[in-house]
Write a protein that holds these residues in place. Sequence first.
Motif, PDB file in Angstrom:
ATOM      1  N   LEU A 142       0.761  -1.318   0.152  1.00 10.85           N
ATOM      2  CA  LEU A 142       0.119   0.090  -0.038  1.00 10.85           C
ATOM      3  C   LEU A 142       0.832   1.082  -0.055  1.00 10.85           C
ATOM      4  CD1 LEU A 142      -2.988   0.669   2.125  1.00 10.85           C
ATOM      5  CD2 LEU A 142      -1.436   2.301   2.180  1.00 10.85           C
ATOM      6  N   VAL A 143       0.468   2.255  -0.920  1.00  8.16           N
ATOM      7  CA  VAL A 143       1.489   3.444  -1.052  1.00  8.16           C
ATOM      8  C   VAL A 143       0.440   4.375  -1.000  1.00  8.16           C
ATOM      9  CG1 VAL A 143       3.433   2.026  -2.151  1.00  8.16           C
ATOM     10  CG2 VAL A 143       1.394   3.464  -3.518  1.00  8.16           C
ATOM     11  N   VAL A 144       0.973   5.758  -1.027  1.00  7.52           N
ATOM     12  CA  VAL A 144       0.103   6.721  -1.131  1.00  7.52           C
ATOM     13  C   VAL A 144       0.903   7.976  -2.199  1.00  7.52           C
ATOM     14  CG1 VAL A 144      -0.633   7.014   1.080  1.00  7.52           C
ATOM     15  CG2 VAL A 144       1.471   8.439   0.605  1.00  7.52           C
ATOM     16  N   ALA A 145       0.061   8.679  -3.180  1.00  7.75           N
ATOM     17  CA  ALA A 145       0.392   9.528  -3.990  1.00  7.75           C
ATOM     18  C   ALA A 145      -0.526  10.945  -3.939  1.00  7.75           C
ATOM     19  CB  ALA A 145       0.236   9.052  -5.445  1.00  7.75           C
ATOM     20  N   GLU A 146       0.473  11.957  -4.408  1.00  5.07           N
ATOM     21  CA  GLU A 146      -0.204  13.036  -4.019  1.00  5.07           C
ATOM     22  C   GLU A 146      -1.066  13.595  -5.310  1.00  5.07           C
ATOM     23  OE1 GLU A 146      -0.998  17.320  -3.964  1.00  5.07           O
ATOM     24  OE2 GLU A 146       0.868  16.500  -5.300  1.00  5.07           O
ATOM     25  N   ARG A 147      -2.300  14.133  -5.131  1.00  3.25           N
ATOM     26  CA  ARG A 147      -3.140  14.028  -6.323  1.00  3.25           C
ATOM     27  C   ARG A 147      -2.611  15.044  -7.254  1.00  3.25           C
ATOM     28  NH1 ARG A 147      -8.183  17.112  -7.117  1.00  3.25           N
ATOM     29  NH2 ARG A 147      -9.690  15.742  -8.313  1.00  3.25           N
ATOM     30  N   ALA A 148      -2.198  16.397  -6.930  1.00  2.00           N
ATOM     31  CA  ALA A 148      -1.778  17.234  -8.047  1.00  2.00           C
ATOM     32  C   ALA A 148      -0.653  16.807  -8.815  1.00  2.00           C
ATOM     33  CB  ALA A 148      -1.433  18.780  -7.374  1.00  2.00           C
ATOM     34  N   ARG A 149       0.422  16.162  -7.919  1.00  4.18           N
ATOM     35  CA  ARG A 149       1.454  15.268  -8.359  1.00  4.18           C
ATOM     36  C   ARG A 149       1.063  14.333  -9.693  1.00  4.18           C
ATOM     37  NH1 ARG A 149       7.204  13.884  -6.142  1.00  4.18           N
ATOM     38  NH2 ARG A 149       7.362  11.524  -6.826  1.00  4.18           N
ATOM     39  N   HIS A 150       0.232  13.553  -9.111  1.00  5.80           N
ATOM     40  CA  HIS A 150      -0.531  12.409  -9.893  1.00  5.80           C
ATOM     41  C   HIS A 150      -0.960  12.724 -11.130  1.00  5.80           C
ATOM     42  CE1 HIS A 150      -1.538   8.061  -9.927  1.00  5.80           C
ATOM     43  NE2 HIS A 150      -2.580   8.520 -10.271  1.00  5.80           N
ATOM     44  N   ARG A 151      -1.466  13.881 -11.239  1.00  9.45           N
ATOM     45  CA  ARG A 151      -2.239  14.538 -12.313  1.00  9.45           C
ATOM     46  C   ARG A 151      -1.412  15.521 -13.105  1.00  9.45           C
ATOM     47  NH1 ARG A 151      -7.889  14.401 -12.258  1.00  9.45           N
ATOM     48  NH2 ARG A 151      -8.512  13.230 -10.569  1.00  9.45           N
ATOM     49  N   SER A 152      -0.065  15.772 -12.645  1.00 19.24           N
ATOM     50  CA  SER A 152       0.705  16.874 -13.386  1.00 19.24           C
ATOM     51  C   SER A 152       1.368  16.098 -14.602  1.00 19.24           C
ATOM     52  CB  SER A 152       1.837  17.460 -12.459  1.00 19.24           C
ATOM     53  OG  SER A 152       2.878  18.161 -13.197  1.00 19.24           O
ATOM     54  N   GLY A 153       1.210  16.663 -15.817  1.00 18.32           N
ATOM     55  CA  GLY A 153       1.796  16.116 -17.076  1.00 18.32           C
ATOM     56  C   GLY A 153       3.260  16.358 -17.137  1.00 18.32           C
ATOM     57  N   ARG A 154       3.629  17.541 -16.577  1.00 20.64           N
ATOM     58  CA  ARG A 154       5.118  17.662 -16.498  1.00 20.64           C
ATOM     59  C   ARG A 154       5.880  16.937 -15.508  1.00 20.64           C
ATOM     60  NH1 ARG A 154       7.996  20.486 -13.004  1.00 20.64           N
ATOM     61  NH2 ARG A 154       6.200  21.034 -11.754  1.00 20.64           N
ATOM     62  N   LEU A 155       5.308  16.903 -14.266  1.00 16.85           N
ATOM     63  CA  LEU A 155       5.926  15.750 -13.238  1.00 16.85           C
ATOM     64  C   LEU A 155       6.087  14.291 -13.999  1.00 16.85           C
ATOM     65  CD1 LEU A 155       5.330  17.492  -9.853  1.00 16.85           C
ATOM     66  CD2 LEU A 155       7.098  17.081 -11.004  1.00 16.85           C
ATOM     67  N   ARG A 156       4.806  13.713 -14.484  1.00 20.27           N
ATOM     68  CA  ARG A 156       4.718  12.493 -14.903  1.00 20.27           C
ATOM     69  C   ARG A 156       5.749  12.113 -15.846  1.00 20.27           C
ATOM     70  NH1 ARG A 156       1.686  10.851 -11.834  1.00 20.27           N
ATOM     71  NH2 ARG A 156       1.449   8.636 -12.502  1.00 20.27           N
ATOM     72  N   HIS A 157       5.942  13.127 -16.681  1.00 22.43           N
ATOM     73  CA  HIS A 157       6.802  13.066 -17.962  1.00 22.43           C
ATOM     74  C   HIS A 157       8.212  12.920 -17.214  1.00 22.43           C
ATOM     75  CE1 HIS A 157       9.144  13.516 -21.870  1.00 22.43           C
ATOM     76  NE2 HIS A 157       9.715  14.557 -21.050  1.00 22.43           N
ATOM     77  N   GLU A 158       8.579  13.804 -16.204  1.00 23.86           N
ATOM     78  CA  GLU A 158      10.035  13.528 -15.882  1.00 23.86           C
ATOM     79  C   GLU A 158      10.041  12.323 -15.021  1.00 23.86           C
ATOM     80  OE1 GLU A 158      12.274  15.666 -16.327  1.00 23.86           O
ATOM     81  OE2 GLU A 158      11.299  16.708 -17.631  1.00 23.86           O
ATOM     82  N   LEU A 159       9.123  12.076 -14.193  1.00 24.70           N
ATOM     83  CA  LEU A 159       9.112  10.978 -13.178  1.00 24.70           C
ATOM     84  C   LEU A 159       9.293   9.538 -14.232  1.00 24.70           C
ATOM     85  CD1 LEU A 159       6.284  11.597 -10.555  1.00 24.70           C
ATOM     86  CD2 LEU A 159       8.638  11.087 -10.117  1.00 24.70           C
ATOM     87  N   THR A 160       8.686   9.440 -15.254  1.00 23.93           N
ATOM     88  CA  THR A 160       8.858   8.273 -16.095  1.00 23.93           C
ATOM     89  C   THR A 160      10.129   8.073 -16.504  1.00 23.93           C
ATOM     90  OG1 THR A 160       6.516   8.584 -16.971  1.00 23.93           O
ATOM     91  CG2 THR A 160       8.194   7.291 -18.406  1.00 23.93           C
ATOM     92  N   LYS A 161      10.956   9.306 -16.836  1.00 26.45           N
ATOM     93  CA  LYS A 161      12.412   9.291 -17.018  1.00 26.45           C
ATOM     94  C   LYS A 161      13.270   8.801 -16.028  1.00 26.45           C
ATOM     95  CE  LYS A 161      13.037  13.359 -18.773  1.00 26.45           C
ATOM     96  NZ  LYS A 161      13.358  14.439 -19.362  1.00 26.45           N
TER      97      LYS A 161
END
Length: 618
Positions: free
Chosen positions: A444-463
């Motif tokens: 079980l983990v948590v994620a922050e809602r704004a970060r979970h939806r941010s296209g910019r951060l998700r792009h960087e996190l994927t890398k």
Amino acid sequence: MTGTTAAWHARIRCGREVGAGFLVTERLLLTCAHVVVRHDTEPVTVSFPGHRDLGDLTARVVDRGPWREESDDRGDLVVLELARKVPVRPAVFAPPGAAHHAPELVAYGFPSRLDDGVLATYRAVPGPLIADEWMQLEALTAHGQTLVGGFSGAAVTLRDHSVVGMVVSTTGSHVGRMLPVEVMARYWKGLGDLMPAPRPGPDTGRLETLLRRAERVRPDCDPNRLYASAVDLFAPQPERPFTSLRQAAEYVRTEVPDLAAEDRFADGLQRVLDEWTAGHPRHAPGPRGAAPAPGHRFADDRHPGHPHPADGHTARPRTSGGPRHEPAGRAPRGPAGASAPAPGPSWAPIVVELVRSGAGPDQVTVDVSAYRGGHRRPVGTRRLPQDAVRSYVQDRVDEAFNHLDRDAEALITFVLPAEWLNEPVAHWACSAYDSTPLGCAHPLVVAERARHRSGRLRHELTKRWQELDGASAVRLHRVECGTRENSRSLRPRLRDAALTGFAAPPAAVKEHFETGLHLPVPVLLWRRSDCPDDDHGNHHADRGGPCAGTAFLDRLTESVDGVPPAELPRRILDLREEAYAADDPEGHWAREVQLLWDDPRCFLEPAACLHSPVAPIG
């Protein structure tokens, strides 16, 4: 509903009467005739909550329906003209008839002592217009705002803020009435020029043709997945899984109110058939009535010894004879010889997203979904009082496991607003009948809602996660207990960090935690309770060791050393189980650990879209 998106909502005052209205051109507004019934003797003033800088504006009646105070209620509409043009984008109208199939309608009204307005959510009752004039509205829940005085003249909108009608009856109960736009156009001819053409219905002949083609070529297609991709979060869910494409299609035709869902289902089936026949040329469309090719089955054909959807189990995608379905979280395979992104962890996420509802301080909107084969399957969405959230989540999470492959490893992910990240969701019981903490039963983990939806951060996190795929272990970057480090100086230290550990909860180190949250740091861990010691970070002989926060970071460092980041949910599960089984569970250091872990590759589709039935007013 703030900013330019819905700034056209207006508050109308005429003498002692207060109601709502909405801007339809640079100077013209619509409202109810009974709101400005005294306009001959009392001034009419208009204000826009979304543009407070405009102040109170004067307006006059320039056109009206046949409503009169001493007559019946028909034609309760007037057109107001402002004394000057305003720099506000007018409302946009939906096509006539759009309200009939909308799962949710929103009205913005101005009850007594709420000058900034409040929202109410309703649905249109299917059926004919009452007296060929009004559409009946019923509240979505028994807990939300009712249509009271101050809602008369309010625009009734779809989720995209397009207008489908106007509130004319405010009974103070959970039932009201509206004039749909097609009726409003009877009383003001100018409205016809502002309305789009009626939206065409679904092409039922096309869907039937595709179903017959599917029955001939028999593609490897899960009808439940196709249904989930065609409907939204508010669509009805069948009591049992679909056993055929035709069964799913009939359910869309007869049970889903959204007319566009049928076309989306047909579009999805078209893609499945095109991809299938491209990979299996001998199954290209042939003469009508051609027998299905041997060796290929419908998704509902029974295989001896295997569970079947009709028995309450969801069939697993086959891995031979058709397109390959990659496990959740794995990058799609490219053409032969082409380089492909490194695969991510093979988790099957169950996502629980919580957000505070604008319906009231005690209201929370909950959305639960499950990922299978990288695709999100809605399980349940509801707005609830806070004290009802836990039991609803327990039931829906249990139900979500029915959507996973039998051999999938579930990852329960709570997507929370930043202010709720420290909630002890890992300690919630599995059910009313099983007191085992959810975080001790499953990763079980948590994620922050704004970060979970941010296209910019998700792009960087994927890398970042792709870079970590080859790493056997990474170093934990510590934010020490009682740190006096400037949060700005922390940025360069965390910019390349994979794991960051905090000795205190987010609220205690707010700026430092937000630094890690707003940078693409893949994993954040912290101690849920604050350190009670005054002298942080130092070793004290009389206490037998360092302060509680430093001791937590020491144990955490030892525990995650050598663990690949992708495996951390399992490792934290082990630690939680260890704490749960300890002689003194409350005193075990690992009981306090919270893990924020968010690999975007586990959510190949866009993050679960939670729509609050009542958006906050800000």
